[in-house]
Enzyme design. Sequence first.
Site, mmCIF file in Angstrom:
data_model
loop_
_atom_site.group_PDB
_atom_site.id
_atom_site.type_symbol
_atom_site.label_atom_id
_atom_site.label_comp_id
_atom_site.label_asym_id
_atom_site.label_seq_id
_atom_site.Cartn_x
_atom_site.Cartn_y
_atom_site.Cartn_z
ATOM 1 N N LYS A 15 50.138 31.602 38.367
ATOM 2 C CA LYS A 15 51.086 32.812 38.599
ATOM 3 C C LYS A 15 52.494 32.496 38.233
ATOM 4 C CE LYS A 15 50.199 36.040 40.665
ATOM 5 N NZ LYS A 15 49.746 37.377 40.267
ATOM 6 N N SER A 51 42.425 49.889 39.390
ATOM 7 C CA SER A 51 41.330 50.667 39.915
ATOM 8 C C SER A 51 41.262 50.319 41.461
ATOM 9 C CB SER A 51 40.099 50.204 39.481
ATOM 10 O OG SER A 51 39.863 49.030 39.554
ATOM 11 N N ARG A 52 41.979 49.344 42.128
ATOM 12 C CA ARG A 52 42.070 49.073 43.587
ATOM 13 C C ARG A 52 43.230 48.334 43.811
ATOM 14 N NH1 ARG A 52 37.035 45.929 42.048
ATOM 15 N NH2 ARG A 52 35.851 47.805 42.776
ATOM 16 N N LYS A 85 38.660 46.869 34.718
ATOM 17 C CA LYS A 85 37.376 46.229 34.451
ATOM 18 C C LYS A 85 36.191 47.574 34.890
ATOM 19 C CE LYS A 85 37.033 42.192 35.698
ATOM 20 N NZ LYS A 85 36.423 40.970 35.810
ATOM 21 N N ILE A 118 46.703 46.465 44.901
ATOM 22 C CA ILE A 118 48.008 46.684 44.780
ATOM 23 C C ILE A 118 48.412 47.561 43.395
ATOM 24 C CG2 ILE A 118 50.278 45.613 44.257
ATOM 25 C CD1 ILE A 118 49.539 43.300 46.092
ATOM 26 N N TYR A 126 46.329 27.661 40.933
ATOM 27 C CA TYR A 126 46.545 28.966 41.188
ATOM 28 C C TYR A 126 48.163 29.199 40.967
ATOM 29 C CZ TYR A 126 47.743 33.458 43.457
ATOM 30 O OH TYR A 126 48.307 34.732 43.904
#
Length: 329
Positions: A172, A19-20, A42, A22, A168
């Site tokens: 990833k 939706s936004r 979402k 990348i 993090y």
Amino acid sequence: MLPNTGRLAGCTVFITGASRGIGKAIALKAAKDGANIVIAAKTAQPHPKLLGTIYTAAEEIEAVGGKALPCIVDVRDEQQISAAVEKAIKKFGGIDILVNNASAISLTNTLDTPTKRLDLMMNVNTRGTYLASKACIPYLKKSKVAHILNISPPLNLNPVWFKQHCAYTIAKYGMSMYVLGMAEEFKGEIAVNALWPKTGAVPEFKEEKLQLQPKPRSGAVEETFRIVKDSLSDDVVKATQAIYLFELSGEDGGTWFLDLKSKGGNVGYGEPSDQADVVMSMTTDDFVKMFSGKLKPTMAFMSGKLKIKGNMALAIKLEKLMNQMNARL
């Protein structure tokens, strides 16, 4: 209107978090090449602070020549993923490419990473990628151009990548390890790869001492937030008591947050765990200039370079924090 005969004409691309950011950029490029895009994200209702929903993304996709199917999907929810896959099959007849883009980030060290944020990163990045892949693989096997693309980094066990944000990195790296495993597991059936946009310096060891190459301009925002993080303290948090959201456009842009409510403060890429009190929109260049003292926030606001939504009094408080950091930036 003439049919789109681009390289991806007739292909269906299932993209999480489209939706936004990348994810949407990949969707728009694929749409220009004629692809059908399943927008699995979402945001269905307009966010009071952030632009873009699955429906506005669908409008943009169709405007550039693609076909869109907006689906409400939180990748932590297996049933929502399965429902979106079923809708894609019903509408487009199959799935040819899966892009695992949905991700959560917090560039925080071990003691400063709340359990809630840890769970979010593990469940979205690692577990969500697995669930989306598992749901799409039976249909990818039927495609002649079957691909899975994970937006995740190359695996590198150099400790420098773990030191500042261990949780993090592991979340990833889980996505990257799926690439290794699934590429071998489905060899000859599905091509599985990773894509990692370059955003900062590449460290290397020289003479047994860690040497950092000069940071390219594209990593200036991340470097600024690292310095901001190092400058935080309980006193700063106590004096500010606000959460700031930065919507940055341009190279190295995206959504970043500065949480000056939780103990010790916190920064990261993406949305904060709690609602932001102030939303600031600007270019990445102007953001770096503001925090380095080269552009006064008041002048940026008056000239239209900075747009502010929310509590203006708390926005003014942030300017004081910027002044404290100028010498370091």
